[in-house]
Design a protein around this motif. Structure first.
Motif, PDB file in Angstrom:
ATOM      1  N   GLN A  83       0.895  -1.168   0.000  1.00 15.40           N
ATOM      2  CA  GLN A  83       0.000   0.000   0.000  1.00 15.40           C
ATOM      3  C   GLN A  83       0.923   1.205   0.000  1.00 15.40           C
ATOM      4  OE1 GLN A  83      -2.510  -0.400   3.464  1.00 15.40           O
ATOM      5  NE2 GLN A  83      -3.849  -1.882   2.447  1.00 15.40           N
ATOM      6  N   GLY A  84       0.932   1.930  -1.099  1.00 15.41           N
ATOM      7  CA  GLY A  84       1.965   2.958  -1.270  1.00 15.41           C
ATOM      8  C   GLY A  84       3.264   2.223  -1.559  1.00 15.41           C
ATOM      9  N   ASN A  85       4.324   2.535  -0.799  1.00 14.99           N
ATOM     10  CA  ASN A  85       5.621   1.900  -1.079  1.00 14.99           C
ATOM     11  C   ASN A  85       5.849   0.608  -0.303  1.00 14.99           C
ATOM     12  OD1 ASN A  85       6.394   3.896  -2.867  1.00 14.99           O
ATOM     13  ND2 ASN A  85       7.199   5.192  -1.210  1.00 14.99           N
ATOM     14  N   ASN A  86       5.018   0.356   0.721  1.00 15.48           N
ATOM     15  CA  ASN A  86       5.326  -0.775   1.603  1.00 15.48           C
ATOM     16  C   ASN A  86       4.141  -1.675   1.881  1.00 15.48           C
ATOM     17  OD1 ASN A  86       7.150   1.692   2.850  1.00 15.48           O
ATOM     18  ND2 ASN A  86       8.206  -0.260   2.688  1.00 15.48           N
ATOM     19  N   ILE A  87       4.484  -2.920   2.258  1.00 14.11           N
ATOM     20  CA  ILE A  87       3.487  -3.781   2.894  1.00 14.11           C
ATOM     21  C   ILE A  87       3.623  -3.499   4.388  1.00 14.11           C
ATOM     22  CG2 ILE A  87       2.830  -6.160   3.411  1.00 14.11           C
ATOM     23  CD1 ILE A  87       3.832  -6.911   0.613  1.00 14.11           C
ATOM     24  N   LYS A  88       2.529  -3.083   4.988  1.00  9.43           N
ATOM     25  CA  LYS A  88       2.618  -2.555   6.357  1.00  9.43           C
ATOM     26  C   LYS A  88       2.241  -3.619   7.389  1.00  9.43           C
ATOM     27  CE  LYS A  88       1.714   2.119   4.823  1.00  9.43           C
ATOM     28  NZ  LYS A  88       1.498   1.917   3.372  1.00  9.43           N
ATOM     29  N   ILE A  89       2.639  -3.358   8.616  1.00 11.30           N
ATOM     30  CA  ILE A  89       2.369  -4.285   9.719  1.00 11.30           C
ATOM     31  C   ILE A  89       0.873  -4.581   9.846  1.00 11.30           C
ATOM     32  CG2 ILE A  89       2.539  -2.331  11.366  1.00 11.30           C
ATOM     33  CD1 ILE A  89       3.395  -5.940  12.264  1.00 11.30           C
ATOM     34  N   GLU A  90       0.037  -3.549   9.627  1.00 12.98           N
ATOM     35  CA  GLU A  90      -1.422  -3.744   9.765  1.00 12.98           C
ATOM     36  C   GLU A  90      -1.902  -4.816   8.780  1.00 12.98           C
ATOM     37  OE1 GLU A  90      -0.096  -0.706   9.182  1.00 12.98           O
ATOM     38  OE2 GLU A  90      -0.173   0.010  11.260  1.00 12.98           O
ATOM     39  N   GLN A  91      -1.320  -4.820   7.587  1.00 11.43           N
ATOM     40  CA  GLN A  91      -1.735  -5.807   6.572  1.00 11.43           C
ATOM     41  C   GLN A  91      -1.368  -7.222   7.015  1.00 11.43           C
ATOM     42  OE1 GLN A  91       0.310  -3.215   3.441  1.00 11.43           O
ATOM     43  NE2 GLN A  91      -1.134  -4.339   2.180  1.00 11.43           N
ATOM     44  N   VAL A  92      -0.193  -7.373   7.620  1.00 13.85           N
ATOM     45  CA  VAL A  92       0.231  -8.708   8.043  1.00 13.85           C
ATOM     46  C   VAL A  92      -0.568  -9.147   9.284  1.00 13.85           C
ATOM     47  CG1 VAL A  92       2.202 -10.168   8.678  1.00 13.85           C
ATOM     48  CG2 VAL A  92       2.512  -8.320   7.042  1.00 13.85           C
ATOM     49  N   ARG A  93      -0.915  -8.181  10.143  1.00 12.12           N
ATOM     50  CA  ARG A  93      -1.760  -8.520  11.316  1.00 12.12           C
ATOM     51  C   ARG A  93      -3.126  -9.009  10.866  1.00 12.12           C
ATOM     52  NH1 ARG A  93       0.133  -3.997  14.797  1.00 12.12           N
ATOM     53  NH2 ARG A  93       1.918  -4.868  15.906  1.00 12.12           N
ATOM     54  N   GLU A  94      -3.658  -8.356   9.836  1.00 16.92           N
ATOM     55  CA  GLU A  94      -4.954  -8.745   9.283  1.00 16.92           C
ATOM     56  C   GLU A  94      -4.858 -10.180   8.738  1.00 16.92           C
ATOM     57  OE1 GLU A  94      -7.694  -7.002   9.458  1.00 16.92           O
ATOM     58  OE2 GLU A  94      -8.835  -8.524   8.359  1.00 16.92           O
ATOM     59  N   LEU A  95      -3.746 -10.436   8.031  1.00 19.20           N
ATOM     60  CA  LEU A  95      -3.484 -11.786   7.496  1.00 19.20           C
ATOM     61  C   LEU A  95      -3.483 -12.807   8.642  1.00 19.20           C
ATOM     62  CD1 LEU A  95      -0.397 -12.561   5.199  1.00 19.20           C
ATOM     63  CD2 LEU A  95      -0.889 -13.951   7.185  1.00 19.20           C
ATOM     64  N   GLN A  96      -2.768 -12.431   9.725  1.00 17.00           N
ATOM     65  CA  GLN A  96      -2.638 -13.323  10.881  1.00 17.00           C
ATOM     66  C   GLN A  96      -4.021 -13.683  11.450  1.00 17.00           C
ATOM     67  OE1 GLN A  96      -0.374 -11.460  13.977  1.00 17.00           O
ATOM     68  NE2 GLN A  96       0.577 -13.405  14.569  1.00 17.00           N
ATOM     69  N   LYS A  97      -4.891 -12.658  11.502  1.00 15.08           N
ATOM     70  CA  LYS A  97      -6.239 -12.856  12.027  1.00 15.08           C
ATOM     71  C   LYS A  97      -7.016 -13.868  11.178  1.00 15.08           C
ATOM     72  CE  LYS A  97      -7.494  -8.541  13.503  1.00 15.08           C
ATOM     73  NZ  LYS A  97      -8.274  -7.344  13.131  1.00 15.08           N
ATOM     74  N   THR A  98      -7.035 -13.642   9.853  1.00 15.67           N
ATOM     75  CA  THR A  98      -7.836 -14.508   8.983  1.00 15.67           C
ATOM     76  C   THR A  98      -7.232 -15.909   8.892  1.00 15.67           C
ATOM     77  OG1 THR A  98      -6.652 -13.757   7.021  1.00 15.67           O
ATOM     78  CG2 THR A  98      -8.702 -12.625   7.527  1.00 15.67           C
ATOM     79  N   ALA A  99      -5.898 -16.005   9.012  1.00 18.60           N
ATOM     80  CA  ALA A  99      -5.242 -17.307   8.878  1.00 18.60           C
ATOM     81  C   ALA A  99      -5.612 -18.250  10.018  1.00 18.60           C
ATOM     82  CB  ALA A  99      -3.721 -17.128   8.797  1.00 18.60           C
ATOM     83  N   ALA A 100      -6.082 -17.673  11.134  1.00 19.92           N
ATOM     84  CA  ALA A 100      -6.436 -18.505  12.282  1.00 19.92           C
ATOM     85  C   ALA A 100      -7.735 -19.292  12.040  1.00 19.92           C
ATOM     86  CB  ALA A 100      -6.579 -17.623  13.526  1.00 19.92           C
ATOM     87  N   PHE A 101      -8.528 -18.814  11.092  1.00 18.39           N
ATOM     88  CA  PHE A 101      -9.796 -19.506  10.811  1.00 18.39           C
ATOM     89  C   PHE A 101      -9.618 -20.611   9.776  1.00 18.39           C
ATOM     90  CE2 PHE A 101     -11.099 -15.190  12.085  1.00 18.39           C
ATOM     91  CZ  PHE A 101     -11.825 -15.531  13.212  1.00 18.39           C
ATOM     92  N   LYS A 102     -10.547 -21.555   9.791  1.00 18.32           N
ATOM     93  CA  LYS A 102     -10.530 -22.639   8.802  1.00 18.32           C
ATOM     94  C   LYS A 102     -10.846 -22.080   7.416  1.00 18.32           C
ATOM     95  CE  LYS A 102     -11.802 -26.785  11.247  1.00 18.32           C
ATOM     96  NZ  LYS A 102     -12.871 -27.696  11.549  1.00 18.32           N
ATOM     97  N   PRO A 103     -10.430 -22.794   6.361  1.00 25.19           N
ATOM     98  CA  PRO A 103     -10.831 -22.335   5.025  1.00 25.19           C
ATOM     99  C   PRO A 103     -12.347 -22.289   4.915  1.00 25.19           C
ATOM    100  CG  PRO A 103      -9.238 -24.122   4.883  1.00 25.19           C
ATOM    101  CD  PRO A 103      -9.610 -23.997   6.321  1.00 25.19           C
ATOM    102  N   TYR A 104     -12.801 -21.326   4.167  1.00 24.54           N
ATOM    103  CA  TYR A 104     -14.235 -21.120   4.031  1.00 24.54           C
ATOM    104  C   TYR A 104     -14.858 -22.212   3.181  1.00 24.54           C
ATOM    105  CZ  TYR A 104     -18.439 -18.485   2.657  1.00 24.54           C
ATOM    106  OH  TYR A 104     -19.714 -18.088   2.402  1.00 24.54           O
ATOM    107  N   GLU A 105     -14.183 -22.579   2.115  1.00 24.26           N
ATOM    108  CA  GLU A 105     -14.795 -23.509   1.166  1.00 24.26           C
ATOM    109  C   GLU A 105     -13.792 -24.497   0.562  1.00 24.26           C
ATOM    110  OE1 GLU A 105     -17.424 -23.036  -2.899  1.00 24.26           O
ATOM    111  OE2 GLU A 105     -17.227 -21.345  -1.544  1.00 24.26           O
ATOM    112  N   ALA A 106     -12.581 -24.010   0.266  1.00 24.06           N
ATOM    113  CA  ALA A 106     -11.571 -24.876  -0.365  1.00 24.06           C
ATOM    114  C   ALA A 106     -10.868 -25.706   0.709  1.00 24.06           C
ATOM    115  CB  ALA A 106     -10.565 -24.024  -1.125  1.00 24.06           C
ATOM    116  N   SER A 107      -9.926 -26.556   0.294  1.00 23.15           N
ATOM    117  CA  SER A 107      -9.235 -27.378   1.288  1.00 23.15           C
ATOM    118  C   SER A 107      -8.127 -26.597   1.984  1.00 23.15           C
ATOM    119  CB  SER A 107      -8.655 -28.622   0.604  1.00 23.15           C
ATOM    120  OG  SER A 107      -7.849 -28.215  -0.471  1.00 23.15           O
ATOM    121  N   ALA A 108      -7.780 -25.411   1.450  1.00 18.20           N
ATOM    122  CA  ALA A 108      -6.748 -24.592   2.089  1.00 18.20           C
ATOM    123  C   ALA A 108      -7.009 -23.122   1.791  1.00 18.20           C
ATOM    124  CB  ALA A 108      -5.368 -24.985   1.563  1.00 18.20           C
ATOM    125  N   LYS A 109      -6.370 -22.266   2.588  1.00 18.29           N
ATOM    126  CA  LYS A 109      -6.407 -20.831   2.283  1.00 18.29           C
ATOM    127  C   LYS A 109      -5.066 -20.475   1.665  1.00 18.29           C
ATOM    128  CE  LYS A 109      -7.517 -18.943   6.253  1.00 18.29           C
ATOM    129  NZ  LYS A 109      -8.016 -19.943   7.203  1.00 18.29           N
TER     130      LYS A 109
END
Ligand SMILES: [Zn+2]
Length: 327
Positions: A83-109
């Motif tokens: 976002q702009g010039n960098n991938i920011k910590i907030e983006q990776v934290r968001e990733l961390q949050k969603t990664a904790a959940f099971k895949p919605y439909e496929a066998s993996a996220k």
């Protein structure tokens, strides 16, 4: 997006598809190679293949997952870009949050982190923690131009996927198949892009690459006339548009290279700027070989100095005066 539709990269594709067939897909991959070689394209196709419901070794393009993936609307796929010039910590934290959940439909996220080297230090450290203890059913695909710009601890947790340049024929075919310009333009772009389909694609956009090429040939006319005040004005213009300079120098280099090759061989098959052959014939007549070799060295030197952030304006002015034979 099917892997079979991605041009070039036979070996990396085979490695990825073998891993899939043998059920030993790694939890993280690092796609690396020059800008425009097709890292994100291949990573996207691989992501689609991993998610597809029907595919055997490649995405099927027809199932409901594939159809939504192609429209950019599949909930188990996440694209993380700077976002702009960098991938920011907030983006990776968001990733961390969603990664904790099971895949919605496929066998993996699947998380595709494009231009991973742009992660801030905090973002990189956060991603490292995730990769050290990866959540179940989660696959990370990272892309970067240069793995040395990433934390070595991140690189060591990823399977490397090295992408090399694509053949001119394959790029030409791609441009023709997608009706990018007329056949002559396709040939020209395929030669100018130096094995990088992304670059050819960008140059096929009106006002982009071929626009830069026009600038290069206008500049060359000024050099030929050795019009010093015009050249100094041009350097001033370039200073306002520094971003285009690497491409201008690259194309200028190819033009001087062509003049030298023509002078030595008169072999059209070795020429890159094939549409400029008449000009090449006339110009290489009155240029001597030592001038051409010296000019190529001067352009290469300017390219390196720009990369080192030496005084931009001065480098360009000196280069122009040298090419015009005044310095
Ligand atoms: Zn499918």
């Amino acid at each position: 997006m099917r892997m079979a539709n991605v041009i070039g990269h036979k070996q990396p594709k085979r490695i990825l598809q073998n891993a899939l067939a043998e059920g030993r897909v790694a939890h993280a991959y690092l796609f690396h190679g020059p800008e425009g070689v097709g890292k994100t394209t291949l990573a996207m196709a691989f992501a689609n293949t991993l998610l597809c419901r029907e595919g055997t070794g490649d995405a099927c393009s027809g199932c409901s997952i594939c159809r939504r993936f192609d429209k950019g609307r599949f909930p188990d796929f996440f694209l993380i870009e700077p976002q702009g010039n960098n991938i920011k910590i907030e983006q990776v934290r968001e990733l961390q949050k969603t990664a904790a959940f099971k895949p919605y439909e496929a066998s993996a996220k699947v998380y595709l982190i494009s231009r991973a080297e742009t992660m801030t230090r905090d973002a990189a450290n956060c991603l490292l923690k995730i990769l050290e203890d990866p959540p179940r059913d989660t696959i990370f695909l990272l892309t970067t131009v240069n793995p040395y710009n990433l934390l070595p601890t991140i690189v060591s947790r990823c399977q490397p996927v090295a992408l090399g340049r694509v053949s001119q024929q394959e790029i030409e075919q791609l441009l023709r198949d997608c009706h990018r310009g007329d056949p002559d333009t396709a040939t020209l772009l395929a030669t100018l892009c130096n094995g990088l389909p992304g670059k050819a694609w960008a140059m096929a956009e009106p006002d982009k690459g071929l626009g830069t090429r026009e600038i290069v040939f206008q500049l060359y006319e000024k050099v030929k006339k050795a019009n010093i005040s015009e050249l100094i004005k041009q350097a001033e213009e370039f200073e306002k548009n520094k971003d285009i300079m690497p491409e201008v120098l690259e194309q200028l280099l190819l033009w001087y290279r062509d003049q030298l090759i023509w002078k030595e061989t008169s072999d059209k098959g070795l020429i890159i700027n094939v549409d400029k052959i008449e000009e090449l014939k006339t110009d290489s007549e009155f240029r001597d070989k030592s001038y051409l070799i010296k000019s190529i060295r001067n352009i290469l030197e300017a390219k390196m100095q720009i990369n080192r952030n030496v005084n931009f304006r001065l480098i360009i002015e000196v280069l122009m005066l040298r090419l015009a034979g005044c310095a």
